[in-house]
Motif scaffolding. Structure first.
Motif, mmCIF file in Angstrom:
data_model
loop_
_atom_site.group_PDB
_atom_site.id
_atom_site.type_symbol
_atom_site.label_atom_id
_atom_site.label_comp_id
_atom_site.label_asym_id
_atom_site.label_seq_id
_atom_site.Cartn_x
_atom_site.Cartn_y
_atom_site.Cartn_z
ATOM 1 N N PHE A 54 18.838 38.396 23.221
ATOM 2 C CA PHE A 54 17.810 39.392 22.947
ATOM 3 C C PHE A 54 16.734 38.875 21.996
ATOM 4 O O PHE A 54 15.544 39.139 22.190
ATOM 5 C CB PHE A 54 18.451 40.666 22.387
ATOM 6 C CG PHE A 54 19.245 41.432 23.417
ATOM 7 C CD1 PHE A 54 18.639 42.404 24.188
ATOM 8 C CD2 PHE A 54 20.586 41.156 23.627
ATOM 9 C CE1 PHE A 54 19.354 43.105 25.145
ATOM 10 C CE2 PHE A 54 21.317 41.847 24.578
ATOM 11 C CZ PHE A 54 20.697 42.824 25.350
ATOM 12 N N TYR A 70 30.808 43.803 24.623
ATOM 13 C CA TYR A 70 29.663 43.004 24.199
ATOM 14 C C TYR A 70 29.530 43.127 22.679
ATOM 15 O O TYR A 70 28.868 44.044 22.182
ATOM 16 C CB TYR A 70 28.389 43.484 24.902
ATOM 17 C CG TYR A 70 28.504 43.471 26.416
ATOM 18 C CD1 TYR A 70 28.352 42.294 27.131
ATOM 19 C CD2 TYR A 70 28.803 44.637 27.119
ATOM 20 C CE1 TYR A 70 28.467 42.277 28.515
ATOM 21 C CE2 TYR A 70 28.930 44.626 28.505
ATOM 22 C CZ TYR A 70 28.754 43.442 29.189
ATOM 23 O OH TYR A 70 28.884 43.436 30.558
ATOM 24 N N LEU A 73 26.573 44.652 20.343
ATOM 25 C CA LEU A 73 25.630 45.364 21.201
ATOM 26 C C LEU A 73 26.163 46.752 21.536
ATOM 27 O O LEU A 73 27.373 46.961 21.605
ATOM 28 C CB LEU A 73 25.397 44.594 22.506
ATOM 29 C CG LEU A 73 24.854 43.170 22.410
ATOM 30 C CD1 LEU A 73 24.786 42.551 23.793
ATOM 31 C CD2 LEU A 73 23.479 43.153 21.743
ATOM 32 N N ARG A 74 25.262 47.677 21.726
ATOM 33 C CA ARG A 74 25.635 48.991 22.249
ATOM 34 C C ARG A 74 25.682 48.908 23.774
ATOM 35 O O ARG A 74 24.831 48.268 24.387
ATOM 36 C CB ARG A 74 24.621 50.049 21.808
ATOM 37 C CG ARG A 74 24.668 50.327 20.310
ATOM 38 C CD ARG A 74 23.707 51.432 19.916
ATOM 39 N NE ARG A 74 23.835 51.722 18.506
ATOM 40 C CZ ARG A 74 24.666 52.639 18.001
ATOM 41 N NH1 ARG A 74 25.415 53.351 18.822
ATOM 42 N NH2 ARG A 74 24.728 52.845 16.695
ATOM 43 N N SER A 75 26.679 49.553 24.371
ATOM 44 C CA SER A 75 26.799 49.512 25.832
ATOM 45 C C SER A 75 27.047 50.913 26.376
ATOM 46 O O SER A 75 27.735 51.726 25.759
ATOM 47 C CB SER A 75 27.924 48.566 26.262
ATOM 48 O OG SER A 75 29.188 49.065 25.863
ATOM 49 N N VAL A 187 23.052 47.493 28.146
ATOM 50 C CA VAL A 187 23.358 46.992 26.806
ATOM 51 C C VAL A 187 22.076 46.654 26.061
ATOM 52 O O VAL A 187 21.068 46.281 26.662
ATOM 53 C CB VAL A 187 24.274 45.742 26.863
ATOM 54 C CG1 VAL A 187 25.599 46.062 27.527
ATOM 55 C CG2 VAL A 187 23.597 44.595 27.593
ATOM 56 N N TYR A 188 22.143 46.811 24.733
ATOM 57 C CA TYR A 188 21.010 46.451 23.883
ATOM 58 C C TYR A 188 21.492 46.346 22.443
ATOM 59 O O TYR A 188 22.525 46.905 22.075
ATOM 60 C CB TYR A 188 19.882 47.479 24.003
ATOM 61 C CG TYR A 188 20.301 48.917 23.771
ATOM 62 C CD1 TYR A 188 20.415 49.445 22.478
ATOM 63 C CD2 TYR A 188 20.588 49.748 24.848
ATOM 64 C CE1 TYR A 188 20.799 50.754 22.264
ATOM 65 C CE2 TYR A 188 20.977 51.057 24.642
ATOM 66 C CZ TYR A 188 21.087 51.556 23.357
ATOM 67 O OH TYR A 188 21.479 52.852 23.153
ATOM 68 N N PRO A 189 20.768 45.636 21.590
ATOM 69 C CA PRO A 189 21.170 45.493 20.184
ATOM 70 C C PRO A 189 21.055 46.822 19.431
ATOM 71 O O PRO A 189 20.260 47.687 19.793
ATOM 72 C CB PRO A 189 20.170 44.473 19.624
ATOM 73 C CG PRO A 189 19.568 43.808 20.813
ATOM 74 C CD PRO A 189 19.584 44.832 21.908
ATOM 75 N N ASP A 190 21.847 46.956 18.386
ATOM 76 C CA ASP A 190 21.780 48.156 17.555
ATOM 77 C C ASP A 190 20.364 48.413 17.059
ATOM 78 O O ASP A 190 19.926 49.559 16.959
ATOM 79 C CB ASP A 190 22.728 48.019 16.351
ATOM 80 C CG ASP A 190 24.194 48.131 16.756
ATOM 81 O OD1 ASP A 190 24.462 48.754 17.800
ATOM 82 O OD2 ASP A 190 25.049 47.612 16.034
ATOM 83 N N CYS A 192 17.646 48.100 18.433
ATOM 84 C CA CYS A 192 16.736 48.660 19.437
ATOM 85 C C CYS A 192 16.989 50.145 19.699
ATOM 86 O O CYS A 192 16.219 50.782 20.421
ATOM 87 C CB CYS A 192 16.871 47.901 20.759
ATOM 88 S SG CYS A 192 16.259 46.204 20.701
ATOM 89 N N GLN A 193 18.044 50.693 19.119
ATOM 90 C CA GLN A 193 18.446 52.048 19.471
ATOM 91 C C GLN A 193 17.364 53.085 19.207
ATOM 92 O O GLN A 193 17.157 53.991 19.997
ATOM 93 C CB GLN A 193 19.710 52.437 18.710
ATOM 94 C CG GLN A 193 20.232 53.819 19.098
ATOM 95 C CD GLN A 193 21.463 54.205 18.316
ATOM 96 O OE1 GLN A 193 21.801 53.575 17.315
ATOM 97 N NE2 GLN A 193 22.158 55.238 18.769
#
Length: 226
Positions: A54, A70, A73-75, A187-190, A192-193
Motif C-alpha cells: 500500500f 492480513y 490490514l482491515r479486511s 482489504v486496506y490499511p488502518d 485509510c479507514q
C-alpha cells in the motif's frame, strides 16, 4: 508529511488493486454504478497477482482471494467462489477415482500462479499439504485447458466448468465443502479507514455484493468468470 501531501493531492483518485480475473469478471461490469453515484472519485484499477504494497504502490484498497488473514490490514469478506477439484476422464482412469480427499495428494496437480490453492484446500480438509509440484498458470482458463489435456487435477471455479462437467470432458474427483473462510476480501490499511473515498467504495462494494447475493443464491457464482 509526505503521505499527507500525497493523499491531499490525489484525494479524488481511488486506486484499487485486484487480480485480473476478478476485475474482468466481476468488478469492471459494475463500476458504472459506482461512478454515477460518486462522480467526483476517479477510479484507477490496477491488476496483478502479487499482494499490493500500500505504501510503495500508492494503493488505497485491494481485493484479494484468501483466508482473510492480513496482518496490519482491515479486511471485509465479500464472497466465496466454489472451486471444484476436476480432472480429465483419461487421468481418472489412469489414477483411479479417489476414495477421499487424501488420495489426491499422490496425483499430479495443476496450480495457480502462487501455488496456494491446493495447499489451502488440503488444509481445509484437515490433511497435510504435499509439496506444490507441477505446472502453474496465472490464468484460470489456462489451468482448465491443462486439466482437460490430462496434465493433472485442478481446482476450478464451478461456474466456469459446469459445461465441461455436464458434457463429460471433465470429471469431479472430490465432493467436499470448500473452506468458508477462503473467499474474496476487501482489504486496506488502518490509516485509510477514515478517508471518505475509501469509505464510499467500501459501502458501495458491500452493498453490491449483498444485493446480488439476495437476488439469487448463485448469482455471483453464475456471473463470475476467471
Amino acid at each position: 508529511a509526505s503521505e499527507r501531501l500525497r493523499h491531499s493531492t490525489h484525494e479524488g483518485r481511488l486506486t484499487v488493486s485486484t487480480t485480473p480475473s476478478f476485475a474482468a469478471g466481476w468488478l469492471v461490469p459494475r463500476l458504472n454504478a459506482f461512478q454515477q453515484r460518486y462522480p467526483d472519485i476517479d477510479l484507477q484499477i490496477e491488476t496483478g497477482k502479487a499482494t499490493a504494497d500500500f505504501r510503495r504502490d500508492g494503493v488505497d484498497v485491494a481485493i484479494r482471494h484468501g483466508l482473510g488473514e492480513y496482518p496490519g490490514l482491515r479486511s471485509h469478506r465479500l464472497f466465496a467462489v466454489e472451486l471444484v477439484p476436476g480432472a480429465a476422464p483419461a487421468l481418472v482412469a489412469e489414477q483411479g477415482l479417489p476414495v477421499g480427499p487424501a488420495d489426491l495428494a499422490r496425483w499430479p496437480r495443476i496450480h495457480d500462479a502462487e501455488r496456494q490453492d491446493w495447499s489451502l484446500w488440503f488444509h481445509g480438509q484437515g490433511i497435510a499439504a504435499p509439496e506444490p509440484r507441477g505446472p502453474a498458470f496465472d490464468d484460470a482458463g489456462l489451468v482448465l485447458r491443462a486439466a482437460l489435456a490430462g496434465q493433472g487435477a485442478a481446482l476450478l471455479p464451478a461456474a466456469m466448468v459446469a459445461a465441461d462437467l455436464a458434457g463429460g470432458g471433465l470429471r469431479a474427483v472430490a465432493v467436499v465443502t470448500w473452506p468458508e473462510r477462503f473467499a474474496y476480501y476487501l482489504v486496506y490499511p488502518d490509516a485509510c479507514q477514515g478517508r471518505p473515498k475509501v469509505a464510499a467504495f467500501q459501502d458501495w462494494l458491500l452493498a453490491e455484493v449483498d444485493q446480488h447475493q439476495r437476488s439469487a443464491s448463485n448469482t455471483i457464482e453464475a456471473e463470475f468468470r476467471q
